[in-house]
Write a protein that holds these residues in place. Structure first.
Motif, short mmCIF file in Angstrom:
data_model
loop_
_atom_site.label_atom_id
_atom_site.label_comp_id
_atom_site.label_asym_id
_atom_site.label_seq_id
_atom_site.Cartn_x
_atom_site.Cartn_y
_atom_site.Cartn_z
N PRO A 1 -35.86 -46.11 5.56
CA PRO A 1 -35.79 -44.95 4.67
C PRO A 1 -35.93 -45.32 3.20
CG PRO A 1 -33.61 -45.53 5.46
CD PRO A 1 -34.56 -46.37 6.23
N GLU A 2 -36.46 -44.38 2.43
CA GLU A 2 -36.52 -44.55 0.99
C GLU A 2 -35.13 -44.28 0.42
OE1 GLU A 2 -39.12 -45.61 -0.64
OE2 GLU A 2 -40.42 -45.63 1.13
N ILE A 3 -34.64 -45.20 -0.39
CA ILE A 3 -33.31 -45.07 -0.98
C ILE A 3 -33.44 -45.25 -2.49
CG2 ILE A 3 -30.99 -46.05 -1.05
CD1 ILE A 3 -31.41 -46.92 1.88
N GLU A 4 -32.85 -44.35 -3.22
CA GLU A 4 -33.06 -44.29 -4.67
C GLU A 4 -32.39 -45.44 -5.40
OE1 GLU A 4 -32.09 -41.26 -8.39
OE2 GLU A 4 -32.13 -40.49 -6.33
N LYS A 5 -31.20 -45.85 -4.95
CA LYS A 5 -30.43 -46.86 -5.67
C LYS A 5 -29.81 -47.82 -4.67
CE LYS A 5 -26.53 -47.10 -9.00
NZ LYS A 5 -25.46 -47.75 -8.24
N VAL A 6 -29.98 -49.12 -4.90
CA VAL A 6 -29.41 -50.14 -4.02
C VAL A 6 -28.80 -51.23 -4.89
CG1 VAL A 6 -29.80 -51.78 -2.15
CG2 VAL A 6 -31.21 -49.70 -2.29
N ASP A 7 -27.50 -51.39 -4.81
CA ASP A 7 -26.81 -52.46 -5.53
C ASP A 7 -26.60 -53.69 -4.64
OD1 ASP A 7 -26.12 -51.22 -8.19
OD2 ASP A 7 -25.22 -49.75 -6.84
N SER A 8 -26.33 -53.44 -3.36
CA SER A 8 -26.14 -54.54 -2.41
C SER A 8 -26.79 -54.17 -1.08
CB SER A 8 -24.65 -54.82 -2.18
OG SER A 8 -24.03 -55.29 -3.35
N LEU A 9 -27.34 -55.19 -0.43
CA LEU A 9 -27.94 -55.03 0.89
C LEU A 9 -27.25 -56.00 1.85
CD1 LEU A 9 -30.18 -54.03 2.87
CD2 LEU A 9 -31.60 -55.90 1.99
N ILE A 10 -26.76 -55.47 2.96
CA ILE A 10 -26.10 -56.30 3.98
C ILE A 10 -26.84 -56.12 5.30
CG2 ILE A 10 -23.95 -56.81 5.19
CD1 ILE A 10 -22.42 -55.56 2.87
N TYR A 11 -27.34 -57.23 5.85
CA TYR A 11 -28.07 -57.17 7.12
C TYR A 11 -27.20 -57.72 8.24
CZ TYR A 11 -31.80 -57.43 10.55
OH TYR A 11 -32.56 -57.25 11.69
N CYS A 12 -26.81 -56.86 9.16
CA CYS A 12 -25.85 -57.22 10.21
C CYS A 12 -26.42 -57.45 11.61
CB CYS A 12 -24.77 -56.14 10.31
SG CYS A 12 -23.79 -55.93 8.80
N PRO A 13 -27.57 -56.88 11.99
CA PRO A 13 -28.01 -57.02 13.39
C PRO A 13 -28.11 -58.49 13.82
CG PRO A 13 -29.31 -55.36 12.30
CD PRO A 13 -28.49 -56.01 11.23
N GLY A 14 -27.73 -58.74 15.06
CA GLY A 14 -27.80 -60.09 15.59
C GLY A 14 -27.82 -60.07 17.11
N SER A 15 -27.88 -61.23 17.69
CA SER A 15 -27.91 -61.35 19.16
C SER A 15 -27.16 -62.61 19.56
CB SER A 15 -29.35 -61.42 19.67
OG SER A 15 -30.04 -62.51 19.07
N ILE A 16 -26.60 -62.58 20.76
CA ILE A 16 -25.97 -63.77 21.34
C ILE A 16 -26.58 -63.95 22.72
CG2 ILE A 16 -23.82 -64.90 21.98
CD1 ILE A 16 -22.32 -63.11 20.08
N ASN A 17 -27.67 -64.68 22.74
CA ASN A 17 -28.44 -64.87 23.97
C ASN A 17 -28.19 -66.30 24.46
OD1 ASN A 17 -30.24 -64.67 26.07
ND2 ASN A 17 -32.07 -64.67 24.78
N LEU A 18 -27.15 -66.48 25.28
CA LEU A 18 -26.73 -67.82 25.69
C LEU A 18 -27.27 -68.13 27.09
CD1 LEU A 18 -23.02 -67.77 24.48
CD2 LEU A 18 -25.10 -68.30 23.19
N LYS A 19 -28.22 -69.06 27.13
CA LYS A 19 -28.82 -69.48 28.40
C LYS A 19 -29.17 -70.97 28.32
CE LYS A 19 -31.33 -65.13 29.35
NZ LYS A 19 -32.70 -64.58 29.52
N PRO A 20 -29.22 -71.64 29.47
CA PRO A 20 -29.77 -73.00 29.47
C PRO A 20 -31.20 -72.98 28.92
CG PRO A 20 -28.73 -72.52 31.57
CD PRO A 20 -28.79 -71.23 30.82
N PHE A 21 -31.57 -74.02 28.20
CA PHE A 21 -32.89 -74.05 27.56
C PHE A 21 -34.02 -73.81 28.57
CE2 PHE A 21 -36.64 -76.53 26.21
CZ PHE A 21 -36.95 -75.82 25.05
N GLU A 22 -33.91 -74.37 29.74
CA GLU A 22 -35.00 -74.24 30.72
C GLU A 22 -35.12 -72.84 31.28
OE1 GLU A 22 -34.67 -77.30 33.66
OE2 GLU A 22 -34.60 -78.90 32.17
#
Length: 227
Positions: free
Chosen positions: A55-76
C-alpha cells in the motif's frame, strides 16, 4: 506521533510489537490476516507482501519486517523449492518492503528499519540449514544497508532464540518439549514475544540513536555460554 509500518504485525512477535507501541505511535499493519486488537492508532492493510502491491503510505518513520519461517528438515530432505520459499518469505519480502518505503523513510527525521535474524545464524544446529542460510542473508542486508543509508536511516536486526509464538509451536508442543527447551538455554528460559517487542521498541526509539548495522542476539545464553 511517529508512524511505524509493521509488515506481519497481526501475529506472534509482530502483534506483540504492535501492541507495545499502540498508545504512543501510529501503527500501520500490513499482513494477510486481520489483527485481533482494534485501536484508534491502528490501521490494517490486507496484503500478501510477496504477491500483492504494497500500500501507498504517506508517512513512514520506522519500518519493521516480521515475516519468517522455521523450516527444520535434514539437509537431504530439503528441496530447492524449500530454500526458495524460505528465501522469498524472509529476504525477498524484506527487500520489497524496504524498496517500497525507503523514499518515505528518507523524508523522515531519525528514521529506522528493523529486521529479524535467528540465533541459528551463529550457532550451528542440525536441520537448520535453510533458516540459518536465509537469516544470514538478512544479516548481510542489515550491515550493507546501514552503511549505505547512514546517517539518515538506522538499520538493525534482532536475532532471537525460540520464542513462544504460533510459528514455533512445533518446538513447544507439550510440557516435556518446553522443559527440554528451557534446559537447553543457560538462562533456563526461552523468549516471550513481549520480551522481543521491548527490544524492538528500544531499537526504533531515539534511545538507540547510536546503534546501526547491529545484530542483537536475544539468545538466553545459548550462543555464548557453555551449558
Amino acid at each position: 506521533m511517529k508512524t511505524v509500518v509493521i509488515i506481519g504485525g497481526s501475529k506472534g512477535i509482530g502483534a506483540a510489537i504492535s501492541n507495545s507501541l499502540l498508545e504512543t505511535h501510529k501503527i500501520i499493519n500490513v499482513s494477510r490476516s486481520q489483527p485481533e486488537l482494534m485501536h484508534q492508532n491502528l490501521t490494517h492493510y490486507a496484503c500478501d507482501v510477496l504477491a500483492d502491491e504494497l500500500p501507498e503510505i504517506e508517512k513512514v518513520d520506522s519500518l519493521i519486517y516480521c515475516p519468517g519461517s522455521i523450516n527444520l528438515k535434514p539437509f537431504e530432505r530439503l528441496k530447492i523449492e524449500d530454500f526458495k520459499n524460505d528465501f522469498d518469505i524472509n529476504f525477498i519480502g524484506a527487500v520489497k518492503a524496504i524498496q517500497k518505503y525507503i523514499p518515505k523513510l528518507k523524508e523522515a527525521d531519525k528514521a529506522s528499519i528493523l529486521m529479524f535474524s535467528t540465533v541459528a545464524s551463529k550457532l550451528g544446529m542440525p536441520f537448520h540449514t535453510s533458516v540459518a542460510s536465509v537469516k544470514s542473508a538478512i544479516e548481510g542486508l542489515v550491515i550493507s544497508l546501514a552503511a549505505e543509508y547512514a546517517p539518515k536511516i538506522r538499520i538493525n536486526a534482532i536475532a532471537p532464540t525460540v520464542t513462544d509464538t504460533t510459528l514455533a509451536s512445533k518446538l513447544l508442543r507439550n510440557d516435556r518439549q518446553k522443559e527440554q527447551m528451557i534446559e537447553r538455554h543457560p538462562l533456563k528460559k526461552y523468549l516471550s514475544p513481549e520480551e522481543v517487542a521491548e527490544m524492538a521498541s528500544f531499537l526504533i526509539s531515539e534511545k538507540s540513536a547510536s546503534m546501526s548495522g547491529q545484530i542483537f542476539e536475544m539468545d538466553c545464553g545459548i550462543t555464548t555460554f557453555k551449558n
